[in-house]
Write a protein that holds these residues in place. Structure first.
Motif, PDB file in Angstrom:
ATOM      1  N   ASN A  42     -30.130 -48.452   9.855  1.00  0.00           N
ATOM      2  CA  ASN A  42     -30.005 -47.424  10.747  1.00  0.00           C
ATOM      3  C   ASN A  42     -28.394 -47.468  11.265  1.00  0.00           C
ATOM      4  O   ASN A  42     -28.285 -46.551  12.127  1.00  0.00           O
ATOM      5  N   GLN A  43     -27.754 -48.259  10.978  1.00  0.00           N
ATOM      6  CA  GLN A  43     -26.419 -48.343  11.455  1.00  0.00           C
ATOM      7  C   GLN A  43     -25.558 -48.866  10.327  1.00  0.00           C
ATOM      8  O   GLN A  43     -25.619 -49.455   9.428  1.00  0.00           O
ATOM      9  N   ALA A  44     -24.221 -48.058  10.274  1.00  0.00           N
ATOM     10  CA  ALA A  44     -23.464 -48.424   9.300  1.00  0.00           C
ATOM     11  C   ALA A  44     -21.993 -48.399   9.884  1.00  0.00           C
ATOM     12  O   ALA A  44     -21.456 -47.540  10.625  1.00  0.00           O
ATOM     13  N   GLU A  45     -21.222 -49.331   9.333  1.00  0.00           N
ATOM     14  CA  GLU A  45     -19.836 -49.412   9.716  1.00  0.00           C
ATOM     15  C   GLU A  45     -19.003 -48.710   8.387  1.00  0.00           C
ATOM     16  O   GLU A  45     -19.085 -49.155   7.327  1.00  0.00           O
ATOM     17  N   VAL A  46     -18.166 -47.795   8.844  1.00  0.00           N
ATOM     18  CA  VAL A  46     -17.456 -47.081   7.860  1.00  0.00           C
ATOM     19  C   VAL A  46     -15.724 -47.125   8.160  1.00  0.00           C
ATOM     20  O   VAL A  46     -15.524 -46.774   9.204  1.00  0.00           O
ATOM     21  N   ARG A  47     -15.232 -47.447   7.215  1.00  0.00           N
ATOM     22  CA  ARG A  47     -13.792 -47.599   7.283  1.00  0.00           C
ATOM     23  C   ARG A  47     -13.012 -46.516   6.184  1.00  0.00           C
ATOM     24  O   ARG A  47     -13.608 -46.349   4.922  1.00  0.00           O
ATOM     25  N   ASN A  48     -12.000 -45.999   6.788  1.00  0.00           N
ATOM     26  CA  ASN A  48     -11.372 -45.176   5.766  1.00  0.00           C
ATOM     27  C   ASN A  48      -9.761 -44.918   6.310  1.00  0.00           C
ATOM     28  O   ASN A  48      -9.414 -45.463   7.304  1.00  0.00           O
ATOM     29  N   HIS A  49      -8.737 -44.888   5.229  1.00  0.00           N
ATOM     30  CA  HIS A  49      -7.455 -44.409   5.783  1.00  0.00           C
ATOM     31  C   HIS A  49      -7.367 -43.081   6.018  1.00  0.00           C
ATOM     32  O   HIS A  49      -7.632 -42.134   5.283  1.00  0.00           O
ATOM     33  N   TYR A  50      -6.306 -42.382   7.007  1.00  0.00           N
ATOM     34  CA  TYR A  50      -6.499 -41.220   7.249  1.00  0.00           C
ATOM     35  C   TYR A  50      -4.673 -40.983   7.286  1.00  0.00           C
ATOM     36  O   TYR A  50      -3.887 -41.824   7.387  1.00  0.00           O
ATOM     37  N   ARG A  51      -4.254 -39.954   7.076  1.00  0.00           N
ATOM     38  CA  ARG A  51      -3.126 -39.048   7.275  1.00  0.00           C
ATOM     39  C   ARG A  51      -3.448 -37.613   7.927  1.00  0.00           C
ATOM     40  O   ARG A  51      -4.231 -37.086   7.273  1.00  0.00           O
ATOM     41  N   ILE A  52      -2.757 -37.391   8.936  1.00  0.00           N
ATOM     42  CA  ILE A  52      -2.865 -36.190   9.628  1.00  0.00           C
ATOM     43  C   ILE A  52      -1.709 -35.614   9.845  1.00  0.00           C
ATOM     44  O   ILE A  52      -0.650 -36.281  10.392  1.00  0.00           O
ATOM     45  N   GLN A  53      -1.598 -34.298   9.775  1.00  0.00           N
ATOM     46  CA  GLN A  53      -0.204 -33.608  10.140  1.00  0.00           C
ATOM     47  C   GLN A  53      -0.716 -32.069  10.745  1.00  0.00           C
ATOM     48  O   GLN A  53      -1.785 -31.542  10.373  1.00  0.00           O
ATOM     49  N   GLY A  54       0.053 -31.789  11.910  1.00  0.00           N
ATOM     50  CA  GLY A  54      -0.217 -30.440  12.520  1.00  0.00           C
ATOM     51  C   GLY A  54       1.026 -29.849  12.668  1.00  0.00           C
ATOM     52  O   GLY A  54       2.082 -30.399  12.701  1.00  0.00           O
ATOM     53  N   PHE A  55       1.075 -28.419  12.499  1.00  0.00           N
ATOM     54  CA  PHE A  55       2.284 -27.686  12.560  1.00  0.00           C
ATOM     55  C   PHE A  55       1.968 -26.496  13.782  1.00  0.00           C
ATOM     56  O   PHE A  55       0.856 -25.964  13.948  1.00  0.00           O
ATOM     57  N   VAL A  56       3.116 -26.427  14.751  1.00  0.00           N
ATOM     58  CA  VAL A  56       3.003 -25.334  15.597  1.00  0.00           C
ATOM     59  C   VAL A  56       3.181 -23.946  15.019  1.00  0.00           C
ATOM     60  O   VAL A  56       3.641 -23.604  13.943  1.00  0.00           O
ATOM     61  N   ALA A  57       2.968 -22.948  15.854  1.00  0.00           N
ATOM     62  CA  ALA A  57       3.171 -21.509  15.562  1.00  0.00           C
ATOM     63  C   ALA A  57       4.465 -21.129  15.160  1.00  0.00           C
ATOM     64  O   ALA A  57       5.539 -21.909  15.711  1.00  0.00           O
ATOM     65  N   ASP A  58       4.767 -20.383  14.272  1.00  0.00           N
ATOM     66  CA  ASP A  58       6.179 -19.885  13.925  1.00  0.00           C
ATOM     67  C   ASP A  58       6.807 -19.238  15.358  1.00  0.00           C
ATOM     68  O   ASP A  58       6.053 -18.984  16.236  1.00  0.00           O
ATOM     69  N   GLY A  59       8.035 -19.828  15.242  1.00  0.00           N
ATOM     70  CA  GLY A  59       8.712 -19.557  16.729  1.00  0.00           C
ATOM     71  C   GLY A  59       8.712 -20.419  17.532  1.00  0.00           C
ATOM     72  O   GLY A  59       9.332 -20.510  18.606  1.00  0.00           O
TER      73      GLY A  59
END
Length: 186
Positions: free
Chosen positions: A121-138
């Motif tokens: 009923n419980q799990a430990e979960v590991r993963n690697h992430y990469r995230i990027q975000g971009f603003v609106a034009d201008g």
């Protein structure tokens, strides 16, 4: 000649004994259906964030028992850690990010490392992430940048309640700028 036959028969008995054992089950192997369900939650988590759908994103968490911890990319400095245990704070943080960035992309390592407790009923979960975000034009961020990038490791604690897996805790082990450069050979 009797000694040689005795040694050969001893080896044969030993080989037959090993062959009769069969394949041993892997220790702490995650049942396929549990692996699939946990992966589906991670997929909804990522898609909810990428599509800026706050309801889909927040629905991957259990409200009761929720906890978020981030080391802010400074493992040794606990003074700048961010921690909260109210799901409304996570909702508000997601809304702020969604309103500031028009395009968010998340890459998660596959498959995640999953360890399920003995009760299932419980799990430990590991993963690697990469995230990027971009603003609106201008528009631009401080320093004239049009986006941001972060990388690190997620450590999630999932709980299964009423036959449904969701996240109760998220520990964001973010990389520092130096760790990102090293990880990406920059």
């Amino acid at each position: 000649m009797f000694k040689a036959v005795g040694k050969i028969s001893g080896v044969l008995i030993l080989l037959i004994g090993f062959m009769g054992c069969g394949d041993a089950d892997k220790v702490n192997q995650v049942p396929p259906e549990e692996l699939l369900e946990i992966n589906q939650v991670l997929k909804r988590w990522r898609e909810g964030y990428e599509t800026e759908d706050v309801d889909t994103y927040i629905d991957t968490y259990w409200e009761e028992g929720f906890r978020y911890v981030s080391d802010m990319g400074t493992d040794a400095n606990k003074a700048d850690d961010l921690e909260f245990d109210d799901i409304r704070d996570e909702r508000d943080a997601a809304i702020r990010v969604f309103s500031a960035f028009q395009d968010i992309e998340i890459e998660l390592s596959v498959p995640p490392e999953i360890t399920i407790n003995d009760d299932g009923n419980q799990a430990e979960v590991r993963n690697h992430y990469r995230i990027q975000g971009f603003v609106a034009d201008g528009e631009s961020l401080e320093g004239g940048y049009t986006g941001w990038f972060a990388e690190g490791d997620n450590f999630f604690i999932f709980e299964k309640r009423n036959n449904e897996w969701r996240i109760t805790e998220w520990h964001d082990e973010a990389f520092s700028d130096e760790e990102i450069r090293i990880a990406n050979n920059l």
